[in-house]
Design an enzyme around this catalytic site. Sequence first.
Site, PDB file in Angstrom:
ATOM      1  CD  GLU A 299      -3.742  -4.418  42.150  1.00 23.25           C
ATOM      2  OE1 GLU A 299      -3.504  -5.384  42.876  1.00 23.25           O
ATOM      3  OE2 GLU A 299      -3.764  -4.072  40.901  1.00 23.25           O
TER       4      GLU A 299
ATOM      5  CG  HIS B  41     -13.356   3.294  26.063  1.00 27.92           C
ATOM      6  ND1 HIS B  41     -12.635   3.054  27.016  1.00 27.92           N
ATOM      7  CD2 HIS B  41     -12.811   4.513  25.727  1.00 27.92           C
ATOM      8  CE1 HIS B  41     -11.674   3.801  27.338  1.00 27.92           C
ATOM      9  NE2 HIS B  41     -11.929   4.853  26.566  1.00 27.92           N
TER      10      HIS B  41
ATOM     11  CB  CYS C 100     -25.001  -1.962   7.142  1.00 28.88           C
ATOM     12  SG  CYS C 100     -25.658  -0.343   7.847  1.00 28.88           S
TER      13      CYS C 100
END
Length: 228
Positions: free
Chosen positions: A199, A105, A132
């Site tokens: 959990e 991701h 950039c």
Amino acid sequence: MKVVVLTGAGISAESGVSTFRDNGGLWEDHRIEDVATPEGFERDPETVQRFYDARRAALADVVPNPAHHALAELELALGDGLLVVTQNVDDLHERAGSKRVIHMHGELLQALCAACETRSPWAGDLLGGPACPACDAAALRPDVVWFGEIPYEMDRIQSALAGADLFVSIGTSGAVYPAAGFVQLARAFGARTLELNLEPSDGSHFFHEARHGRAGEIVPGWVADLVG
Ligand code: BV8
């Protein structure tokens, strides 16, 4: 032995990095769809840039926890027999010493140019439209995969899952695809599957085995059992 480990926000929780779903669906006081979608970025780029700038800056205040260190030790033992696929955009695996890591991701410490698609290392803010480094356009965005965008290195991940003897999922809710489907893929190719999580997750029923507890405690124990 070929092991693929998938990690999620739960492995970084004890380092002080907040998870996505532990505070009732709000994430740093934002709705996920407002800050982790291209539409949200289109609608309000400043809010999204500020959201990621804050998370990028917060990396300076956190350190890897014993779970990250245990995976780095496992890589020393298994070498290229271990691949860590992380959904996390923090750099805690790398700071613990892991070398074989795929950020499916993306990463907070990279910027992506919407004009030339170059990805550049980036530690500062993106708010204010810096140029950039490759094409000079003021078109940099966080190099993270938003909802509706295609995760990175899916081919490499899928072939690793196909060849895995063991698939271990650590600290993820199993709520987001395609990552949440990796256990089924691994299992279909014959891997043993283990969930290490605080959990039971949404996908717990897909796993052969589960150990529940805080990653900082149960991951070192699992690594010790595996490589002694
Ligand atoms: C895609 C980057 C096509 C940004 C993120 C309807 C049904 C099914 C799927 C979809 C659907 N509609 C749309 C989709 C697809 C969508 C999706 O899955 N949506 C969900 C919400 C239904 N997915 C996408 O859009 C993906 N792209 O599908 O493209 C494609 C697919 C394949 C091939 C080609 C094309 C892109 C998704 C990526 C989105 N970007 N993050 C950023 O980080 O800023 S998602 C974000 O949430 C994370 O990256 C992570 O992946 C995800 C889940 O978070 P977790 O890591 O699991 O964290 P969470 O808080 O949820 O859970 C923490 C867990 O840890 C809990 O279980 C908790 O118990 C545990 N825990 C807490 N503390 C501890 C602990 N465990 C141990 N110790 C502790 N101390």
